[in-house]
Design a protein around this motif. Structure first.
Motif, PDB file in Angstrom:
ATOM      1  N   LEU A  18      -4.570  22.914 -13.472  1.00 13.28           N
ATOM      2  CA  LEU A  18      -4.621  22.393 -14.838  1.00 13.28           C
ATOM      3  C   LEU A  18      -3.435  21.492 -15.153  1.00 13.28           C
ATOM      4  O   LEU A  18      -3.375  20.915 -16.236  1.00 13.28           O
ATOM      5  N   GLY A  19      -2.500  21.419 -14.209  1.00 17.27           N
ATOM      6  CA  GLY A  19      -1.373  20.518 -14.382  1.00 17.27           C
ATOM      7  C   GLY A  19      -0.119  21.158 -14.916  1.00 17.27           C
ATOM      8  O   GLY A  19       0.842  20.447 -15.230  1.00 17.27           O
ATOM      9  N   LEU A  20      -0.084  22.462 -15.041  1.00 19.97           N
ATOM     10  CA  LEU A  20       1.124  23.124 -15.536  1.00 19.97           C
ATOM     11  C   LEU A  20       2.174  23.190 -14.439  1.00 19.97           C
ATOM     12  O   LEU A  20       1.858  23.383 -13.257  1.00 19.97           O
ATOM     13  N   GLY A  21       3.438  23.075 -14.827  1.00 13.61           N
ATOM     14  CA  GLY A  21       4.529  23.218 -13.883  1.00 13.61           C
ATOM     15  C   GLY A  21       4.757  24.675 -13.538  1.00 13.61           C
ATOM     16  O   GLY A  21       4.331  25.583 -14.268  1.00 13.61           O
ATOM     17  N   THR A  26       4.289  35.136 -24.890  1.00  7.90           N
ATOM     18  CA  THR A  26       3.849  33.753 -24.722  1.00  7.90           C
ATOM     19  C   THR A  26       2.479  33.541 -25.352  1.00  7.90           C
ATOM     20  O   THR A  26       1.566  34.357 -25.172  1.00  7.90           O
ATOM     21  N   ASP A  27       2.341  32.473 -26.132  1.00  9.23           N
ATOM     22  CA  ASP A  27       1.058  32.108 -26.731  1.00  9.23           C
ATOM     23  C   ASP A  27       0.230  31.391 -25.669  1.00  9.23           C
ATOM     24  O   ASP A  27       0.287  30.172 -25.538  1.00  9.23           O
ATOM     25  N   VAL A  28      -0.517  32.184 -24.895  1.00 16.82           N
ATOM     26  CA  VAL A  28      -1.285  31.601 -23.793  1.00 16.82           C
ATOM     27  C   VAL A  28      -2.301  30.599 -24.320  1.00 16.82           C
ATOM     28  O   VAL A  28      -2.436  29.486 -23.797  1.00 16.82           O
ATOM     29  N   ALA A  29      -3.022  30.968 -25.366  1.00 17.08           N
ATOM     30  CA  ALA A  29      -4.045  30.071 -25.891  1.00 17.08           C
ATOM     31  C   ALA A  29      -3.425  28.762 -26.392  1.00 17.08           C
ATOM     32  O   ALA A  29      -3.951  27.676 -26.146  1.00 17.08           O
ATOM     33  N   ALA A  56      -2.496  22.966 -25.657  1.00 20.72           N
ATOM     34  CA  ALA A  56      -1.617  21.813 -25.464  1.00 20.72           C
ATOM     35  C   ALA A  56      -1.893  21.146 -24.123  1.00 20.72           C
ATOM     36  O   ALA A  56      -1.914  19.916 -24.013  1.00 20.72           O
ATOM     37  N   GLN A  57      -2.111  21.961 -23.101  1.00 22.74           N
ATOM     38  CA  GLN A  57      -2.409  21.403 -21.783  1.00 22.74           C
ATOM     39  C   GLN A  57      -3.754  20.694 -21.784  1.00 22.74           C
ATOM     40  O   GLN A  57      -3.934  19.683 -21.123  1.00 22.74           O
ATOM     41  N   ARG A  58      -4.720  21.242 -22.535  1.00 23.46           N
ATOM     42  CA  ARG A  58      -6.027  20.588 -22.635  1.00 23.46           C
ATOM     43  C   ARG A  58      -5.890  19.200 -23.251  1.00 23.46           C
ATOM     44  O   ARG A  58      -6.528  18.244 -22.807  1.00 23.46           O
ATOM     45  N   ALA A  59      -5.050  19.072 -24.272  1.00 20.47           N
ATOM     46  CA  ALA A  59      -4.816  17.758 -24.877  1.00 20.47           C
ATOM     47  C   ALA A  59      -4.185  16.810 -23.875  1.00 20.47           C
ATOM     48  O   ALA A  59      -4.537  15.621 -23.802  1.00 20.47           O
ATOM     49  N   HIS A  60      -3.249  17.343 -23.080  1.00 21.09           N
ATOM     50  CA  HIS A  60      -2.606  16.523 -22.051  1.00 21.09           C
ATOM     51  C   HIS A  60      -3.625  16.075 -21.010  1.00 21.09           C
ATOM     52  O   HIS A  60      -3.637  14.908 -20.593  1.00 21.09           O
ATOM     53  N   VAL A  61      -4.494  17.014 -20.597  1.00 19.48           N
ATOM     54  CA  VAL A  61      -5.517  16.677 -19.605  1.00 19.48           C
ATOM     55  C   VAL A  61      -6.493  15.644 -20.171  1.00 19.48           C
ATOM     56  O   VAL A  61      -6.897  14.709 -19.475  1.00 19.48           O
ATOM     57  N   ALA A  62      -6.869  15.789 -21.442  1.00 18.07           N
ATOM     58  CA  ALA A  62      -7.790  14.839 -22.059  1.00 18.07           C
ATOM     59  C   ALA A  62      -7.188  13.431 -22.078  1.00 18.07           C
ATOM     60  O   ALA A  62      -7.881  12.441 -21.812  1.00 18.07           O
TER      61      ALA A  62
END
Length: 263
Positions: free
Chosen positions: A61-64, A77-80, A85-91
């Protein structure tokens, strides 16, 4: 000896990641095998493999790795929220890739046929004397050259308005060239040298033109029937006169026009 678990090599094959990656994740404490054999070899349990699977998913998913570790270990940690945020980055990345794909499509098409204009647009931009088959013929003759590739890359980025500006710049130059001939501009003089330099500038949108290449073009302007007819149609004798301007400018820069090559 423990039998419950997979070796590093087996885990690597199961998850589709490299052994080197597993060793690295072990070293940084991200995902460590829980068991050891009597010989000291590490083994991954079912729970270890589940954690590794999550690492692989989050990485895809592109997370470090730092973010992945936080998601796996921190109870607060707020996993959702992190995944949103990662979904927005991927989009955003997908949008960039779509634009890149569209640009590649245009470059491929330009490599194959030159200007990405309809026949009607070509006639409007380049004039009624334009032959729409010329780009195909040019690709057949020059398609393997660096200059064709440079020309096609430029063509991929141009629409009718950009091509119109290129055409008008060349037309303005040729008009001034004819007037300079009428005015008796002398080859090798300051005004002639400015015209020679300007020619390379207005030609640059097609591909960069060195002085040696310009000399070779000058020969074609005079000897090629199509080029000669074009320039002599502006002024009788203009093709030969323009070649003399180019040759004189080349000599001033240490280039022998008689031995100049396309480089």
């Amino acid at each position: 000896m423990h039998c419950d678990g997979l070796t590093v090599g087996q885990a690597s094959a199961r998850l589709g990641v490299t052994v080197r990656a597993l060793h690295h994740w072990d070293e940084i404490g991200l995902a460590r095998p829980s068991l050891r054999t009597a010989a000291g070899y590490r083994l991954y349990t079912t729970g270890d493999l589940e954690r590794l699977h999550r690492v692989v998913v989050y990485r895809e998913l592109g997370l470090g790795l730092d973010r992945i570790g936080a998601l796996l270990d921190a109870t607060t940690t707020d996993v959702a929220g992190t995944l949103r945020a990662q979904r927005a980055h991927v989009a955003a990345r997908i949008d960039r890739l779509r634009r890149l794909s569209a640009g590649l499509d245009r470059m491929i098409e330009a490599q194959e046929r030159g200007p990405l204009l309809s026949a009607e647009e070509q006639a409007a931009v380049f004039g009624p004397g334009w032959d729409p088959d010329w780009p195909s013929e040019a690709r057949r003759r020059y398609g393997g050259t660096t200059q064709w590739q440079q020309y096609a890359e430029g063509a991929a980025a141009r629409g009718p308005e950009e091509w119109q500006a290129v055409t008008e710049a060349m037309a303005g130059f040729e008009r001034d060239l004819g007037e300079a001939m009428d005015a008796g501009v002398v080859p090798g003089g300051p005004e002639a040298d400015r015209l020679v330099d300007r020619h390379r500038e207005v030609f640059a949108p097609y591909f960069p033109l060195t002085r040696q290449m310009q000399v070779c073009l000058g020969r074609r302007f005079e000897t090629d029937p199509g080029f000669a007819a074009h320039y002599d149609g502006i002024r009788p004798g203009l093709a030969a006169w323009f070649r003399r301007l180019i040759d004189a400018g080349a000599r001033a820069h240490g280039i022998d026009p008689d031995t100049a090559t396309w480089e």
